[in-house]
Design an enzyme around this catalytic site. Structure first.
Site, PDB file in Angstrom:
ATOM      1  N   ASP A  50       0.832  -1.198   0.000  1.00 33.81           N
ATOM      2  CA  ASP A  50       0.000   0.000   0.000  1.00 33.81           C
ATOM      3  C   ASP A  50       0.870   1.253   0.000  1.00 33.81           C
ATOM      4  OD1 ASP A  50      -2.492   1.231   0.016  1.00 33.81           O
ATOM      5  OD2 ASP A  50      -3.251   0.001   1.660  1.00 33.81           O
ATOM      6  N   ASP A  59     -10.310   3.214  -3.407  1.00 33.61           N
ATOM      7  CA  ASP A  59     -11.056   2.034  -2.956  1.00 33.61           C
ATOM      8  C   ASP A  59     -12.467   2.022  -3.559  1.00 33.61           C
ATOM      9  OD1 ASP A  59      -8.787   1.804  -1.446  1.00 33.61           O
ATOM     10  OD2 ASP A  59      -9.821   1.619   0.477  1.00 33.61           O
TER      11      ASP A  59
HETATM   12  C1  GLA Z   1      -6.099   1.246   1.591  1.00 37.05           C
HETATM   13  C2  GLA Z   1      -6.251   0.234   0.463  1.00 37.05           C
HETATM   14  C3  GLA Z   1      -7.320  -0.774   0.830  1.00 37.05           C
HETATM   15  C4  GLA Z   1      -6.977  -1.462   2.143  1.00 37.05           C
HETATM   16  C5  GLA Z   1      -6.768  -0.431   3.235  1.00 37.05           C
HETATM   17  C6  GLA Z   1      -6.198  -1.046   4.507  1.00 37.05           C
HETATM   18  O1  GLA Z   1      -7.236   2.043   1.702  1.00 37.05           O
HETATM   19  O2  GLA Z   1      -6.564   0.883  -0.736  1.00 37.05           O
HETATM   20  O3  GLA Z   1      -7.493  -1.728  -0.204  1.00 37.05           O
HETATM   21  O4  GLA Z   1      -5.801  -2.226   1.963  1.00 37.05           O
HETATM   22  O5  GLA Z   1      -5.848   0.593   2.827  1.00 37.05           O
HETATM   23  O6  GLA Z   1      -5.974  -0.103   5.503  1.00 37.05           O
END
Ligand code: GLA
Length: 381
Positions: free
Chosen positions: A133, A191
């Site tokens: 990430d 997301d």
């Molecule tokens: C980000 C990523 C998600 C998830 C969260 C976890 O938002 O895009 O897919 O992994 O972090 O905290």
């Protein structure tokens, strides 16, 4: 399906990820039960293979005396090696998560500056996949490339095969450099939440980026929200059946990785049908690995085409409008000659019509009809 001899990510990766449904509420029982359910439900036989533990698996704010990350002893008392062994014993693969900064998105310790140590640790546990990430990291593209490259090299150095999943949400155009840093998939959006507008967002991004995804390196439209029905830890009120069907149809057409986000221990019949239609999955897993192109956009109706390895064409008729409509598919819309052809409805798994010049289908609001058209070779494009 037997994937034992398949090169890494030759087709879009498939599996399950803990985040959408469970957030920080994860533990080893959940992962074991999920592995069991993926086998017993038939998901494994459909190709779902990786079980990925997302954020919040480690001790939140400290490494051990050597500098190693430590699994949370309450969530994972038996340790990650034992868990990986269990998942492998079910014929599945296992993934882990970290971040290219000092902290992960949920505020746990990240891997920046510890790339080699962390990669070695994950390799020693038997991990097969890393989702990496980008929270708390510098916003410019050069820094992102440098940080992803550092981890890519560290994974490589372990000598273990890792599927490397980049997650910087598309802002720095990872489709242009994801392969160079060793990635097999890269997120191309923020997301995706459990709501219709986010499915439309994914489709519009996929329409622009189809040239940049193929065998060994895929545009990742984010984990699936199918089956959450508003119950996950991510926001969103849930989608209708037709909307979830559009979601799966278009993730398959776009060659996105298919990472299930719901609780597979409690699959209802509708969700199982959406996740396990083999003819639909075959569009995603087609050997050519060619993502769909949007051929026609007319009002709220769209026609997408995807060339398949057997010389046939997958076609999606999408109604993004609030009312039902008739979509007229012309042979020329999908690059086919005006010769007799057979259209098969993949969701119904039924041959539905022979046509030569055009075919009309009634498409409900937010529904997608997925067809496979065969019997006429595509015209050279
Ligand atoms: C980000 C990523 C998600 C998830 C969260 C976890 O938002 O895009 O897919 O992994 O972090 O905290």
């Amino acid at each position: 399906m037997d994937y034992s001899s398949k090169p890494l990510a030759a087709t879009p990766p498939m599996g399950w990820n803990s985040w959408n449904m469970f957030g920080s509420n994860i533990d080893e029982a959940l992962i074991r039960e999920t592995a069991d359910a993926i086998v017993s439900s038939g998901l494994k036989d459909c190709g779902y293979e990786y079980i990925v533990i997302d954020d919040c698996w480690s001790q939140k704010d400290r490494r051990d005396a050597h500098g190693d990350l430590m699994p949370d002893p309450t969530k994972f008392p038996s340790g990650m090696k034992a868990l990986a062994d269990y998942v492998h014993s079910r014929g599945l693969k296992i993934g882990i998560y970290s971040d290219a900064a000092e902290l992960t998105c949920a505020g746990y310790i990240g891997s920046y500056g510890f790339e080699e140590r962390d990669a070695q640790l994950w390799a020693s546990w038997g991990m097969d996949f890393l989702k990496y990430d980008y929270c708390y990291a510098p916003s410019d593209r050069e820094s992102a490339i440098e940080r992803y490259d550092r981890m890519g090299a560290a994974l490589q150095k372990t000598g273990r095969e890792f599927l490397y999943s980049l997650c910087e949400w598309g802002g720095r155009s990872p489709h242009l450099w994801g392969r160079k840093v060793g990635g097999q998939m890269w997120r191309v959006s923020r997301d995706v939440l459990d709501r219709w507008e986010d499915i439309e967002m994914g489709m519009d991004i996929a329409a622009d980026l189809h040239d940049y995804s193929g065998p060994g390196g895929w545009n990742d439209l984010d984990m699936l929200v199918v089956g959450l029905n508003g119950s996950g830890q991510i926001a969103g009120e849930g989608l209708s059946f037709a909307e979830y069907q559009t979601h799966i149809s278009m993730w398959c057409m776009a060659c996105s990785p298919l990472m299930i986000g719901c609780d597979v221990r409690k699959l209802d019949r509708e969700t199982a049908a959406l996740l396990m239609n083999r003819e639909v999955i075959a569009v995603n897993q087609d050997v050519l690995g060619r993502p769909a192109q949007r051929s026609i956009q007319s009002g709220q109706c769209e026609i997408w085409k995807k060339l398949l390895g057997d010389g046939t064409v997958a076609v999606a008729l999408v109604n993004r409008g609030l009312s039902d409509c008739d979509i007229i598919l012309k042979s020329s819309d999908i690059g086919l000659p005006d010769k007799p052809k057979l259209a098969r409805n993949l969701w119904l798994q039924q041959d539905i019509a022979d046509f030569t010049i055009e075919l009309t289908q009634h498409v409900r609001s937010h529904e997608t009809i997925l067809l496979k058209v065969e019997g006429a070779n595509p015209l050279p494009s």
